[in-house]
Scaffold this active site. Sequence first.
Site, PDB file in Angstrom:
ATOM      1  N   GLU A   1      22.726  26.064  58.542  1.00 43.25           N
ATOM      2  CA  GLU A   1      21.833  26.119  59.706  1.00 43.25           C
ATOM      3  C   GLU A   1      22.575  26.570  60.967  1.00 43.25           C
ATOM      4  O   GLU A   1      22.276  26.142  62.079  1.00 43.25           O
ATOM      5  CB  GLU A   1      21.142  24.768  59.952  1.00 43.25           C
ATOM      6  CG  GLU A   1      20.321  24.258  58.802  1.00 43.25           C
ATOM      7  CD  GLU A   1      19.311  25.271  58.292  1.00 43.25           C
ATOM      8  OE1 GLU A   1      18.868  26.128  59.079  1.00 43.25           O
ATOM      9  OE2 GLU A   1      18.971  25.218  57.104  1.00 43.25           O
ATOM     10  N   GLY A   2      23.549  27.436  60.773  1.00 42.64           N
ATOM     11  CA  GLY A   2      24.392  27.896  61.879  1.00 42.64           C
ATOM     12  C   GLY A   2      25.616  27.011  61.959  1.00 42.64           C
ATOM     13  O   GLY A   2      25.507  25.807  62.205  1.00 42.64           O
TER      14      GLY A   2
END
Length: 572
Positions: free
Chosen positions: A430-431
């Site tokens: 998610e980053g």
Amino acid sequence: MAYRAPVEEYKFIYDHVVGFDQVRATDQFGEASADLTDAILGEAGKLCDEVLAPLQRNGDLDPAQLENGVVRTSKGFAGGYQAIAEGGWVGMAATPDFGGMGLPMTVASSVNEMMAGACLSLQLNPLMTQGQIEALEHHASDEIKDVYLPKLVSGEWCGTMNLTEAQAGSDVGALSSKAIENGDGSFAVTGQKIFISWGDNDFSGNVCHLVLARLPDGPNGTKGISLFLVPKYMPDAEGNPGVANSLKVVSLEDKMGLHGSPTAVMQFDGATGWMIGAPHNGMKAMFTMMNNARLGVGGEGIGAAEGAYQHAVSYALDRKQGRSPIEGGTGAIIDHADVRRMLTSMKAEIFAARSIALSCAVAIDMGRASGGPDWAARAAFLTPIAKAHGTDIGNEVSYMGVQVHGGMGFIEETGAAQYCRDVRVTAIYEGTNGIQAMDLVARKLMDGGEAAFRLLEEVEETAEAARLDHPDLAEPLWSAAETMRETVELFVAQPDLNERFAGAVPFLRAFARVLGAHAHLKAAVAAGDGPRVALAAFYIKRLLPEGLAAMSHAREGASGLYALSADDLSAQ
């Protein structure tokens, strides 16, 4: 000691730290009374303690397998998922229009976190579906909503997120997946995606993939990407799963941890899908899902930390070794100063990270209920901190949990190492946490630092009010907030983004330390005396100073990072 969901801790944080009373005072969430939220947390706690926690080791020892193209999930996971779905926990925050509970994100985040503490590899499944529900609520057509949302909200169907490709990584704009219009409103989607959490399972009626792909006329980069909903089975006229779509699981990744969660390589070969949102605007729709997931992933880190902490405390209470250094000691290793240091650090870190995450959730709820731009700005600012710090703490606490166990922590049968292996990826997906920090010092400071300054003003107001009763805690917090303010001012004035990026990670860490100390001080004020004051003193006197060092690090800029050339770094 078996896992026990920290239900009372959430209640205390709601009432004394994050201002959940503001959420209850809105028209949208007016029904979320203390009695209702207490009952919800209590029931969710029972699910975690009695159903999910016993599956934790199963997922590690009996991992998901791909057999003749069919994903076989870990022993007991089908029953565990069924309990989650039947309890309505998948659709906690979803709109009641499609069967959801319509609960505040604050409550949903708390439940997700305790489920992660009980069994992280299974909790990943409903988390992905929740993100897809939110993306469809905001961006899908009414026709898509009517078919898919009731099934996703009920948990009958599951959802996934397909972004990453082998050649692109975090550079999503470099993807090569294509979508061609079929002429009937649908699209043929072709491409391969990697790292797809819960890409398939053997217990849900359908698996619905949100897939990023490029139309033939889509420009290069992220501005040319569109988003498509591609189901495993095509819904028939009644909305039930029909014929199989042209997609498959190529393989499951052999991972460091989270063995119970099948992470798939997905192949789409002209698979039928429907566009979500406008053409070439897929990233906007996907970011709705990703922002939901980023807070959720921060909660996963905190949940894993809670599980690791409880595991370590239980061991430290029972393990007899050496002579007790304190009068009246038990003879167990919990008497020893360094073990106390680790356990107290773990407890203090979890409280701070949990409070930051729930503060972010409150801001999301207030933004939705009031439409106020200040709340939306606060939620946006806190999201990268909640994600990155929550997962950093998950990694650090689980590491300390192994250390508390000593040599036995390195032995798999104790289960201590599983928390380390399972939580490690949360700082990556998610980053990555580096990307979260870069977002914080770039996009999130585009307002000239207003959102940051408003948070720091609240910290200083709390410190000022506490100076009479807790001067030894209030003064260092006020001073740290002032130094953080100066650091924000320096970053806002720095036009060279690479100079900011060089100090982005320590900047985020420093801000989290200040916010964590703020939460501890509020807890100490509410309690007056006792264990919460002692824990606040530990955090503010021993851990908050690390934030000051991080601010110094953040201010150094980029030049020192390039003082060694690539050749220097690779030299033996």
